[in-house]
Design an enzyme around this catalytic site. Structure first.
Site, mmCIF file in Angstrom:
data_model
loop_
_atom_site.group_PDB
_atom_site.id
_atom_site.type_symbol
_atom_site.label_atom_id
_atom_site.label_comp_id
_atom_site.label_asym_id
_atom_site.label_seq_id
_atom_site.Cartn_x
_atom_site.Cartn_y
_atom_site.Cartn_z
ATOM 1 N N CYS C 96 -15.582 -2.420 -7.590
ATOM 2 C CA CYS C 96 -16.966 -2.199 -7.174
ATOM 3 C C CYS C 96 -17.444 -0.800 -7.518
ATOM 4 O O CYS C 96 -18.598 -0.458 -7.259
ATOM 5 C CB CYS C 96 -17.116 -2.458 -5.687
ATOM 6 S SG CYS C 96 -16.260 -3.942 -5.153
ATOM 7 N N CYS C 245 -21.641 -7.526 6.421
ATOM 8 C CA CYS C 245 -21.209 -7.643 5.023
ATOM 9 C C CYS C 245 -22.406 -7.546 4.087
ATOM 10 O O CYS C 245 -23.475 -8.084 4.377
ATOM 11 C CB CYS C 245 -20.539 -9.000 4.776
ATOM 12 S SG CYS C 245 -19.251 -9.411 5.962
ATOM 13 N N SER C 246 -22.201 -6.916 2.950
ATOM 14 C CA SER C 246 -23.236 -6.922 1.924
ATOM 15 C C SER C 246 -23.275 -8.317 1.297
ATOM 16 O O SER C 246 -22.291 -9.049 1.318
ATOM 17 C CB SER C 246 -22.942 -5.858 0.875
ATOM 18 O OG SER C 246 -21.634 -5.998 0.373
ATOM 19 N N LYS C 367 -25.786 -3.017 1.614
ATOM 20 C CA LYS C 367 -26.014 -3.972 2.699
ATOM 21 C C LYS C 367 -27.323 -4.725 2.557
ATOM 22 O O LYS C 367 -27.365 -5.944 2.737
ATOM 23 C CB LYS C 367 -25.981 -3.195 4.026
ATOM 24 C CG LYS C 367 -26.291 -4.012 5.252
ATOM 25 C CD LYS C 367 -25.180 -4.982 5.559
ATOM 26 C CE LYS C 367 -25.675 -6.163 6.376
ATOM 27 N NZ LYS C 367 -26.397 -7.168 5.565
ATOM 28 N N HIS C 371 -25.438 -6.199 -3.445
ATOM 29 C CA HIS C 371 -24.213 -5.626 -4.009
ATOM 30 C C HIS C 371 -23.716 -6.454 -5.206
ATOM 31 O O HIS C 371 -22.730 -7.167 -5.107
ATOM 32 C CB HIS C 371 -23.158 -5.550 -2.899
ATOM 33 C CG HIS C 371 -21.893 -4.842 -3.276
ATOM 34 N ND1 HIS C 371 -21.805 -3.980 -4.351
ATOM 35 C CD2 HIS C 371 -20.649 -4.870 -2.723
ATOM 36 C CE1 HIS C 371 -20.560 -3.515 -4.435
ATOM 37 N NE2 HIS C 371 -19.842 -4.044 -3.468
#
Ligand SMILES: [Zn+2]
Ligand SMILES: [Zn+2]
Lengths: 148, 425, 425, 148
Positions: C96, C245-246, C367, C371
């Protein structure tokens, strides 16, 4: 003039309608087939759809016995190989496609330069957008034409 | 083009170590473990030694651990496994040119002033999948929407180029096959090669196998007749047969790069990287030519210009012979031989043999040494390092001072190319 | 460590353009098409214009087109599609953190003297797979042999860190949730965000949906009560729920980098990149701490040292909030707040709000902005570019001259981190 | 002393024999579990196998409802979640594994620090080397132990 977005997805949608589409640069006139959204000649992103006649000639080819998953599923194998080729369209651009109508057991007899005409092959299904219903997936192909 | 004049490094870069794993089918070893093997081999090659803690950064060329191992972050895993935790570790992907692309990042890392000592290499574990899945995995190196959709496999695209080449120049398939014979002759002398065997050796093994099985024993007059036998050398993508293709190989390779001014801290005999070029290209159907790799020509021109040398100055080269036709195109794209008959016949006429006027692929090339796709470019540097330092053992180029050499690494079917030039002072 | 003193660039680097695609579920668009959208947005941001032909090289951060599109060579396809055929195009993968790692390669490319004008960015198309397959795809960012084998998913690893954090410091899950509320408030002002909606907006939509369906209408007292509702905010990996969670997002972003001495040819208001650090780390179980991201600390130290500044000098930052706990660890690892209660409560106390003492993730963060894993790091630079130039519209940090800013981008669960520092002069 | 190569493959082979193995650096004595071939402390590649007792304590954990493909196949889901944890071995190293014996429906009652003992779970099959016959694949797990 068709206002569909200039995407690979739209190109595939056109194929299901029997159309081989290019994009044409409004700025410099360059033709792109398979289509792309930005002109690689002049960097313009002003593009519009233009249909190709579907006539062309064989630029090069190969006969494949060990194929991609897609072609294996379609029943091709070492005993039943297929022809993949690059076709030069009469409008200028070149494009990759399966070549139909040639004798794949005698590749020596297939000649670069032979005239071809667009054709279409249906394999499996897909949906243009998640949520839409699945439709048969159509692949571009070219077929030999009788030479006069 | 006012911003494209300068292609000079702010700081010189030297290669002071190089190593590779054994190439082949390496059952039971994952990517990071293959990389450890290459790393240990590299460490042993650094004349005055290298402490792992002094290495500041790592770049790992790799195509598809995502596909072959369902594993991302291969560079980080390699860093952990060789003891470089805490340092930057980055994967670089440019299809089959990933290994050299990683080396290029290392060169820039040093030339930028950010680092003094870096490790760059490549790794690929390919033998986890059955043949059909491997074919599909390799096809993901093409444009899947616009090339694979038409049925093109990766060998198929090179076969189409071979066909166009023969059609244009009237050369014969035998010309390509002689490239394979020559590269197997070299690979037979390389203990790290996937096939440490000449075509003659392979013929002998096949005859022995036939005898063992009680089958009729083939009676080939020579290597070309063996290569023309459809049973032992079946068509993969016409006109290319099995022995026109490089094998599916597991392997890793890496090199230690340092700033020029500290090179002598590591060895009295460093190899300087004086030229580097890289270019990308269209899908095959989108190019003006089907019988050359334009990206390689651009990359070569950049490398020659940066190095201030020309093709005539190159004493030996490792070129990208993923398929036999690829070497024929390479020696022309690099300016070594004229495209057409001269390039096609260079191998058959002995010009590119170890003792020829322009030795090509003394390591055995991808064809015989093996082609772990992400590692192959880095492994080319390993051969250059050894040949330039006179350490290539039985396959050392004879009677010649190799003070200038070149590597040529192609990504996919020419959608990327990296060319680099090396000097011993 | 004699070879690790110098972390200075041989040549200054400036950002003169930045752009991103709309983030979200982008049906019918592939990676290269998303990248075109970011590229066109970038071009429009270059005050004095940029001719594509003047861009010399491209780096594209990307995690897994191999998995999500069965497609290698994404960087080459992006180059073709934006009109950069012929130039070097290289994919960079660091999970990421791929987007910032790509930017780092671009920085080195310029600082090395090899290039003057380069494009660096990232792209990810993630919504091609169903949820279960996406979970498995993301788990390939862990160590599949030693972490995923024990059942750890990617959210699971962050959840384990959240659990350890609360156990160590006695902080509450509500502290994490307030990070999400703050970032959604920011994202609601970002037209390119995946969720251009505050948590209150989302509550309103859910109530409307219930009414439409004739279901009983929930009666939440506030955002925290909504986030505590197991029906609307289900557990993904305890103690983390959906809104910790994103999202799974499609998107692309890129920046135009040039040598400092030519920056004014492109804009009178360039943003200079004055610090850059990167580090890798062990699997989570292999670290000394489970409540901090050591790689981020190392990367931050490198960046601060190169820039000659400290945490107190940073006016705003985009940090990696792939999960709410990640932002809590980030603001401590970067030295903005003390680890423990101070870091955990920074969002709830308004310290990291747009008008707080240290605005964090004004873009909405991963978020709320979304993402797309390979693009996220590059998109952080887009926000920095806009905020530092006063072009962030409704979410512009008020009443403050943002002349120094920072990005913090984490790869996987902290096995990589990239920290970079930006200056407006 | 076992002379198997220091590979992940060997580690997995040991698991099928009920052994949790670490590698120990012959140069500096550092223990690595899960095992690795090069010592990250002193850079030595002189490593040997050493068996771990299998005793440890829970360093951290999570309860997962949306699991990996492997765990979905094993029957875990939102209604039947599993516990994944990091275990600190009594010899020092930490390792990731599924945690058995805890009440996954009440994560609040699971405490970091509880004692654990190695256990093994069988799922699917694999072969140690291509050509060898497939054997049941064994995964490391840990189970809660009765506290006295
Ligand atoms: Zn144009
Ligand atoms: Zn040690």
């Amino acid at each position: 003039m068709d206002e569909r977005p200039i995407t690979i997805n739209s190109f595939e949608q056109f194929l299901t309608e029997g159309k081989l589409m290019a994009t044409k640069c409004r700025h410099c006139g360059a033709l792109w087939c398979p289509p792309r959204p930005v002109c690689n000649k002049c960097s313009s992103s002003e593009m519009e759809w233009q249909e190709m006649s579907g006539k062309g000639k064989l630029a090069t080819f190969t006969i494949i016995g060990v194929g991609t998953a897609l072609m294996l599923e379609a029943g091709y194998n070492r005993e039943n190989p297929y022809c993949a080729g690059i076709v030069e369209l009469e409008e200028g651009p070149k494009i990759s496609a399966q070549i139909l109508g040639v004798d794949t057991s005698n590749p020596e007899n297939i000649n670069i330069g032979i005239p071809l005409q667009k054709d279409f092959v249906q394999r499996g299904t897909f949906s243009f957008s998640s949520g839409l219903k699945k439709v048969p997936k159509v692949y571009l192909a070219f077929r030999t034409v009788e030479q006069k | 083009m006012p911003y494209q004049e300068k292609r000079k490094l702010g700081r010189g870069v030297a290669m002071v170590g190089a190593g590779m794993s054994k190439f082949g089918v390496r059952n039971g070893l994952s990517n990071r473990e293959l990389f450890v093997e290459a790393f240990e081999d590299m460490k042993a090659s650094v004349d005055k030694g290298i402490d792992t803690k002094d290495i500041e950064a790592l770049w790992v060329g790799n195509c598809g651990t995502e596909i072959w191992e369902s594993q991302l972050v291969v560079a980080v895993l390699c860093a952990q496994w060789i003891g470089m935790t805490g340092k930057p570790a980055t994967k670089v992907e440019a299809a089959c040119a990933s290994g050299s692309a990683a080396v290029r990042q290392g060169i820039m890392g040093i030339a930028s002033g950010m680092y003094d000592v870096v490790l760059a290499g490549g790794v690929e574990k390919m033998t986890t999948l059955p043949t059909n899945d491997t074919t599909t995995a390799l096809a993901s190196g093409t444009d899947i929407s616009y090339e694979a959709s038409g049925g093109f496999t990766f060998p198929g695209l090179y076969a189409a180029m071979a066909n166009a080449y023969m059609n244009e120049y009237g050369t014969k398939i035998e010309d390509f096959r002689k490239v394979g014979i020559k590269n197997h002759d070299n690979g037979a002398l390389n203990p790290n090669a996937h096939f440490s065997a000449s075509i003659t050796d392979i013929m002998g093994k096949q005859i022995a196998k036939c005898k063992e099985r009680g089958q009729s024993v083939p009676n080939w007059a020579d290597e070309l007749e063996f290569l023309d036998d459809p049973v032992f050398n079946p068509v993969i993508a016409w006109p290319m047969r099995l022995y026109d293709c490089s094998p599916v190989t597991d392997g890793a390779a890496c090199v230690l790069l340092v700033a020029e001014e500290i090179a002598k801290d590591f060895t009295d005999n460093p190899i300087y990287i004086i030229g580097s070029g890289q270019a990308c290209d269209e899908a095959l159907h989108g190019r003006d030519t089907l019988i050359s790799v334009p990206a390689a020509k651009i990359a070569a021109q950049q490398a020659y210009e940066m190095a201030g040398v020309g093709p005539q100055d190159v004493k030996m080269a490792e070129v990208h012979d993923c398929f036999t036709v690829a070497e024929v195109m390479a020696v022309a794209d690099l300016g070594f031989f004229r495209p057409g008959e001269e390039a096609a016949r260079a191998a058959g006429e002995g010009k590119t043999a170890r003792d020829g006027i322009k030795p090509i692929n003394t390591s055995g090339g991808l064809k015989s040494k093996g082609h772990p796709v992400g590692a192959s470019g880095a492994a080319q540097l390993v051969e250059i390092f050894r040949q330039m330092r006179g350490e290539a053992g039985g396959r050392q180029v004879p009677n010649r001072d190799i003070d200038l050499a070149l590597t040529h690494n192609v990504g996919a079917h020419g959608t990327t190319a990296v060319v680099q030039i090396y000097e011993r002072r």
